[in-house]
Design an enzyme around this catalytic site. Structure first.
Site, PDB file in Angstrom:
ATOM      1  CD  GLU A  77      -2.809  -0.414   2.018  1.00 62.04           C
ATOM      2  OE1 GLU A  77      -4.370  -0.095   1.916  1.00 62.04           O
ATOM      3  OE2 GLU A  77      -2.896  -1.043   3.493  1.00 62.04           O
ATOM      4  CG  HIS A  96      -2.559   3.156   5.336  1.00 64.25           C
ATOM      5  ND1 HIS A  96      -3.521   3.084   5.768  1.00 64.25           N
ATOM      6  CD2 HIS A  96      -2.095   1.427   5.727  1.00 64.25           C
ATOM      7  CE1 HIS A  96      -4.360   2.823   5.226  1.00 64.25           C
ATOM      8  NE2 HIS A  96      -3.847   1.483   5.468  1.00 64.25           N
ATOM      9  CG  HIS A 166      -8.035  -0.196   4.056  1.00 61.61           C
ATOM     10  ND1 HIS A 166      -7.930   0.101   3.486  1.00 61.61           N
ATOM     11  CD2 HIS A 166      -7.601  -0.537   5.148  1.00 61.61           C
ATOM     12  CE1 HIS A 166      -6.559  -0.714   2.791  1.00 61.61           C
ATOM     13  NE2 HIS A 166      -6.332  -0.552   3.756  1.00 61.61           N
TER      14      HIS A 166
HETATM   15 ZN   LIG Z   1      -4.194  -0.702   5.226  1.00 66.59          ZN
END
Ligand SMILES: [Zn+2]
Length: 241
Positions: A77, A96, A166
């Protein structure tokens, strides 16, 4: 070189703090824009944040291509980071995470909003990015620049976005600011859920969010950072910036 070494040290500390404070677990990551080349950023190889050492830190071009991989596997990611640095010259650090308490706010339509002064950094309006809107059924991971750019577009000039099913992404002007917002995003989510269970919630007003933002600087950030460094077993250095 000293500057770069110090920044790598700071990035490792940020990873350990995010792990210690429960913002990341085996997953999640934090990056910083390269101090000598704004077209690069620094991010660990694919490893749990609490395990990261200085040698794990890699440099990437904004499109996610590693500069010198030396056999190290990158995070899938990483495009989240490059897309934000590409879209936002003002952004120096990106976090993140899959911070647990924020997940319900990404899937219920109940907006997360600053509920206390330390949560003001998340911003007045925290959008929710839904990968399904433009990409249909996916594994929910941001696995391409196209997805990263779509997320960056939604964040716009803001600091924070939730990601449906997520997690969340935070973009800010320094590693310490990005970590600070990420820690209090998790706390804000926890407190907001508790408050909503009790009744009607009076959130911070837009004016209050602005006032808090105007006062958020080294005075408060250093105090938190010193405490978090100690809890994470890392050495502390005050930041004047
Ligand atoms: Zn993630």
């Amino acid at each position: 070189m000293v500057r770069l070494d110090r920044l790598i040290e700071e990035l490792v500390t940020a990873n350990r703090i995010l792990a210690r404070e429960g913002v990341v677990d085996s997953f999640g990551h934090v990056s910083v824009r390269h101090p000598d080349n704004p077209q690069l950023y620094l991010l660990s190889c694919s490893r749990a944040p609490d395990c990261i050492e200085n040698d794990d830190i890699m440099a990437f071009a904004l499109d996610g291509a590693p500069v010198d991989a030396r056999g190290r596997a990158p995070y899938l990611e990483r495009f989240i980071h490059g897309a934000l640095y590409e879209a936002r010259p003002d952004v120096t650090s990106v976090v993140h995470n899959h911070s647990e308490s924020v997940i319900p706010f990404g899937v219920t339509g109940r907006k997360i909003k600053p509920i206390f002064h330390l949560g003001a950094g998340i911003g007045k309006d925290v959008p929710v990015w839904d990968s399904h809107d433009h990409f249909g059924d996916t594994a929910l991971l941001v696995e391409s620049m196209e997805m990263g750019r779509d997320l960056a577009k939604l964040i716009g000039a803001g600091a924070t976005a939730l990601m449906r099913g997520h997690g969340a992404t935070v973009a800010s002007k320094s590693i310490r600011q990005a970590v600070f917002i990420s820690v209090y995003l998790e706390v804000n989510a926890r407190l907001q859920k508790q408050a909503m269970e009790m009744g009607e919630v009076k959130f911070l007003t837009a004016g209050e969010v602005d006032k808090v933002a105007s006062r958020t600087g080294p005075y408060g950030i250093n105090r938190a950072w010193e405490n978090w460094c100690r809890r994470a077993g890392r050495s502390f250095e005050a930041d004047e910036a």
